[in-house]
Motif scaffolding. Structure first.
Motif, PDB file in Angstrom:
ATOM      1  N   ILE A  38      21.007  -3.573   5.022  1.00  0.00           N
ATOM      2  CA  ILE A  38      22.131  -4.000   5.936  1.00  0.00           C
ATOM      3  C   ILE A  38      22.859  -5.245   5.505  1.00  0.00           C
ATOM      4  N   ASP A  39      21.974  -6.151   5.030  1.00  0.00           N
ATOM      5  CA  ASP A  39      22.709  -7.293   4.643  1.00  0.00           C
ATOM      6  C   ASP A  39      23.479  -7.334   3.239  1.00  0.00           C
ATOM      7  N   VAL A  40      22.853  -6.317   2.436  1.00  0.00           N
ATOM      8  CA  VAL A  40      23.753  -6.173   1.231  1.00  0.00           C
ATOM      9  C   VAL A  40      24.999  -5.287   1.491  1.00  0.00           C
ATOM     10  N   ILE A  87      24.419 -11.103  -3.416  1.00  0.00           N
ATOM     11  CA  ILE A  87      23.562  -9.933  -3.379  1.00  0.00           C
ATOM     12  C   ILE A  87      22.346 -10.532  -4.304  1.00  0.00           C
ATOM     13  N   ALA A  88      22.722 -11.407  -5.346  1.00  0.00           N
ATOM     14  CA  ALA A  88      21.642 -11.724  -6.293  1.00  0.00           C
ATOM     15  C   ALA A  88      20.783 -12.832  -5.753  1.00  0.00           C
ATOM     16  N   SER A  89      20.831 -13.172  -4.532  1.00  0.00           N
ATOM     17  CA  SER A  89      19.921 -14.134  -3.699  1.00  0.00           C
ATOM     18  C   SER A  89      18.925 -13.403  -3.360  1.00  0.00           C
ATOM     19  N   TYR A  90      18.864 -12.103  -3.292  1.00  0.00           N
ATOM     20  CA  TYR A  90      17.781 -11.270  -2.933  1.00  0.00           C
ATOM     21  C   TYR A  90      17.002 -10.813  -3.979  1.00  0.00           C
ATOM     22  N   PRO A  91      15.694 -11.303  -4.079  1.00  0.00           N
ATOM     23  CA  PRO A  91      14.985 -11.324  -5.395  1.00  0.00           C
ATOM     24  C   PRO A  91      14.920  -9.824  -6.091  1.00  0.00           C
ATOM     25  N   PRO A 139      17.939  -7.288 -12.262  1.00  0.00           N
ATOM     26  CA  PRO A 139      18.889  -6.163 -12.558  1.00  0.00           C
ATOM     27  C   PRO A 139      20.256  -6.455 -12.431  1.00  0.00           C
ATOM     28  N   LEU A 140      20.934  -7.450 -11.578  1.00  0.00           N
ATOM     29  CA  LEU A 140      22.273  -7.720 -11.859  1.00  0.00           C
ATOM     30  C   LEU A 140      22.337  -8.471 -12.812  1.00  0.00           C
ATOM     31  N   ILE A 141      21.603  -9.498 -13.443  1.00  0.00           N
ATOM     32  CA  ILE A 141      21.592 -10.159 -14.517  1.00  0.00           C
ATOM     33  C   ILE A 141      21.577  -9.137 -15.909  1.00  0.00           C
ATOM     34  N   ASP A 197      21.123 -19.787 -11.580  1.00  0.00           N
ATOM     35  CA  ASP A 197      20.261 -20.544 -10.755  1.00  0.00           C
ATOM     36  C   ASP A 197      19.374 -19.949 -10.026  1.00  0.00           C
ATOM     37  N   LYS A 198      19.678 -18.506  -9.823  1.00  0.00           N
ATOM     38  CA  LYS A 198      18.685 -17.599  -9.126  1.00  0.00           C
ATOM     39  C   LYS A 198      17.279 -17.493  -9.913  1.00  0.00           C
ATOM     40  N   ILE A 199      17.431 -17.145 -11.057  1.00  0.00           N
ATOM     41  CA  ILE A 199      16.180 -17.205 -12.029  1.00  0.00           C
ATOM     42  C   ILE A 199      16.496 -17.867 -13.258  1.00  0.00           C
ATOM     43  N   PRO A 200      16.615 -19.436 -13.314  1.00  0.00           N
ATOM     44  CA  PRO A 200      16.772 -20.092 -14.393  1.00  0.00           C
ATOM     45  C   PRO A 200      15.787 -19.789 -15.694  1.00  0.00           C
TER      46      PRO A 200
END
Length: 696
Positions: free
Chosen positions: A521-523, A546-550, A555-557, A585-588
């Protein structure tokens, strides 16, 4: 950069057209009525053309919402028909009326308008006489013939035997002085044959007329076989330069569609041999291939008895309340099972030939042919025994080979959607189908005629949408995360606006139907139809959210680094590098230890696009790492290895040594390196110092 800004501005501007342009009702109905009333006063003056253009400009507003005309169709058509039936009306006025009437049909569609035309018994001879008085070679009056053919198609449905109408008046064909008397049925059949050979839109109207006339109980026994024989003879033994009349093919296809199976079965073998011998799938004309595919699939349906396959997968209840409640829907059924006698049914040999022809047409160069073939595969598969249908599904999956053209991938995705929609893909085959769809979503290559893979990606979204509608959560659970990541990446990063929006719609359908996508729902509220429209917004605003959700971050990167950084479009490479900056910055730590070495390796590529995107990505990633922190509080730049720093410091020297600043790509390389150096400067990147001082 000027070219990039212009491209982004054009992309944003073209996305501002939305549902706000929708109309609420046919507000110009009075103007249209006045135009019709005034027609008899101006039909033979230059003002007639002006009024015709005015009518066209009014009606063209309703191409997207033609149903708004429905409440007024009877009143509008009544005015037209009053002018046509008036015996005092000159021929020029009648032709002008038919021209105006054609505009209504053009907007609303002839299948709807024809139902509003009068169809009394008295109208039959009136319309037939009008048609016989027309000159088929007059290029100025083809709209009159088109409307009359459609009108006759509704009149011939009268529930009386046509022999009752065979009264020969002195001025009609078949009168006493003629060498041969023609019955009404013969006259209509001659009209069908005459206009089936025309080279304008009358061929389509003639096919529609033939489909209504030849299936009549009093006509089919006498003239259906004769019509098929005439069509076969007309197109037999053609030479390379001979003309194939697509209107004749359209008429045969229409009769096969509307006729009863028992009536058509005796002619099916002959028609299939005719189509096969003529090899229509290799013809250069799209319409010939299109109607050839339609004939083939309808012959196949004639050989197989109509039934609802008992073995097909049925999802059962599809309640949104049940989905949101997180419980299994009542009536959901598991795998397809075949009753003992289901596979014992004999399949005619001709059906195998039909399926082979349809599967070959899935590779056709034209979308409309592939789409027709995909629907044919789905329709015939629904009438096959379980094992035979499974074989068809397996053959469709072989279309997704790397050496296949984009057209085969597009046709394969549409066929998968049709098979899934009918429950013909078993849960066992669903995994392979889902993997093929995910691969199709990532297919994007440069082509001389345009973006390669665009149609395949769009149809892959359609297939993912069909999976959601056809299968329950239990069947889709093993593939949910893979599909979710592929659709999210397409919605954020695809080059084409229609693919981004199609992916958003497919994602929404999956969330609403089975709720298996993480943070669904959030996405979907973030990546909705409007937000993914502007490309810049999709890359730099929607994707980071969307990338803020682990579940979606890596996969997006990976999608950016593996596909978009090296994209054939310059603007996409620049946007992808900026998006990498936003997502780092989500997964540096992952970017520092995995992504940067991968980008360094790409700078060694001989492909200019790969090198250019990699250099831009390196600068954006290092800038983002200089501003991010690891989980333990250390600066993210400390995770970059000395080997990576050495490669970054030596990058310009290596490019110069390979003379890659020269030639056609030299300007692009110099620009990318300057941009990278500027980003490294903003990041305070160490050129000779220890890497731990980054950002100080």
């Amino acid at each position: 950069m000027v070219g990039l800004d212009a491209e982004l501005n054009r992309d944003d501007e073209c996305d501002n057209v939305g549902l706000s342009c929708a109309l609420e009702h046919f507000s110009e109905v009075e103007d249209v009525m006045n135009i019709i009333d005034n027609l008899k006063n101006i039909y033979n003056s230059p003002k007639s053309e002006v009024e015709y253009d005015r009518l066209y400009n009014i009606l063209k507003q309703y191409y997207e919402q033609p149903h708004l005309l429905d409440p007024y169709l009877d009143k509008i058509l009544a005015k037209f028909l009053a002018l046509i039936k008036d015996k005092e009306s000159p021929c020029e006025l009648k032709h002008a009326t038919f021209n105006y009437m054609y505009q209504i049909i053009r907007v609303r569609g002839y299948k709807v308008v024809v139902r509003h035309l009068p169809h009394e018994v008295s109208d039959l001879l009136t319309v037939l006489t009008f048609l016989e008085a027309q000159d088929p070679n007059d290029k100025e009056t083809w709209r009159s013939r088109f409307v009359l053919l459609l009108w006759l198609s509704i009149v011939v449905i009268i529930p009386f035997h046509m022999s009752r109408l065979d009264g020969f008046a002195p001025d009609q064909p078949g009168a006493a002085g003629s060498s041969k008397k023609l019955t009404v049925m013969e006259r209509i059949l001659n009209i069908c044959k005459l206009y089936a050979c025309s080279k304008d839109s009358c061929a389509e109207a003639s096919a529609y007329l033939a489909s209504k006339f030849l299936i009549r109980s009093d006509v089919k026994e006498v003239y259906m076989g004769a019509f098929f024989d005439w069509a076969c003879a007309l197109h037999s033994n053609l030479k390379e330069e001979d003309t194939i009349y697509y209107g004749v093919l359209a008429a045969v296809a229409a009769v096969l569609k509307h006729g009863k199976r028992n009536d058509l079965l005796p002619y099916a073998p002959k028609l299939l041999k005719w189509v096969t011998d003529q090899n229509y799938k290799q013809h250069s004309a799209m319409l010939v291939r299109k109607y050839g595919v339609k004939i083939v699939q309808r012959i196949g349906l004639t050989f197989l008895r109509p039934r609802v396959a008992s073995w097909r997968y049925t999802r059962g209840s599809r309640s949104l309340a049940v989905t949101l409640g997180g419980v299994a829907a009542a009536g959901d059924t598991e795998p397809m099972t075949s009753p003992p006698d289901d596979d014992d049914e004999d399949i005619p040999q001709e059906v195998e030939d039909v399926v082979e022809l349809l599967l070959c047409s899935l590779r056709d160069d034209d979308t409309v042919v592939r789409w027709s073939a995909a629907k044919g595969v789905g329709r015939i598969g629904a009438r096959l025994p379980a094992l035979a249908a499974a074989d068809v599904c397996e053959i469709v999956l072989t279309l997704f080979a790397e050496n296949e053209r984009d057209t085969a991938w597009h046709g394969g995705c549409m066929a998968l959607a049709e098979l899934a929609r009918r429950g013909l893909l078993s849960p066992r085959q669903l995994g392979a189908a889902a993997r093929c769809v995910v691969r199709a979503l990532a297919r994007d290559e440069a082509r001389a005629g345009g973006a390669g893979g665009r149609a395949a990606r769009d149809s892959a979204c359609h297939a993912a949408w069909a999976f959601a509608r056809a299968y329950d959560a239990h069947a889709l659970a093993p593939h949910a995360l893979t599909l979710a990541n592929a659709l999210a990446a397409t919605a954020c990063f695809d080059r084409e606006i229609n693919c981004r929006r199609a992916a958003s719609a497919a994602y929404q359908e999956n969330v609403g139907r089975h709720g298996m996508f993480p943070h669904g729902i959030d996405v979907l509220t973030t990546a909705d139809f409007q937000s993914v429209g502007p490309r810049t917004n999709a890359y730099l605003v929607v994707a980071p959210q969307i990338a803020s959700y682990p579940e979606y971050t890596q996969p997006l990167i990976d999608h950016i680094v593996d596909l978009k950084i090296e994209h054939w479009d310059y603007a996409i490479r620049e946007l992808a590098a900026k998006a990498l900056n936003k997502l780092t910055d989500k997964i540096p730590e992952y970017v520092a230890t995995v992504v940067l070495p991968k980008l360094i390796a790409k700078t060694e590529s001989i492909d200019l696009n790969v090198r250019h995107g990699a250099i831009l990505g390196i600068g954006e990633a290092i800038l983002a790492l200089s501003q991010a922190k690891l989980a333990d509080g250390r600066k993210a730049g400390s995770a970059i290895s000395e080997e990576v720093w050495r490669a970054v410091r030596e990058l310009v020297g290596r490019l110069r040594a390979r003379q890659q600043f020269r030639g056609l790509g030299g300007e692009l390389m110099r620009q990318a390196c300057c941009r990278c150096v500027a980003l490294l400067s903003r990041a305070a990147a160490p050129l000779h110092a220890h890497p731990h001082v980054i950002g100080t």
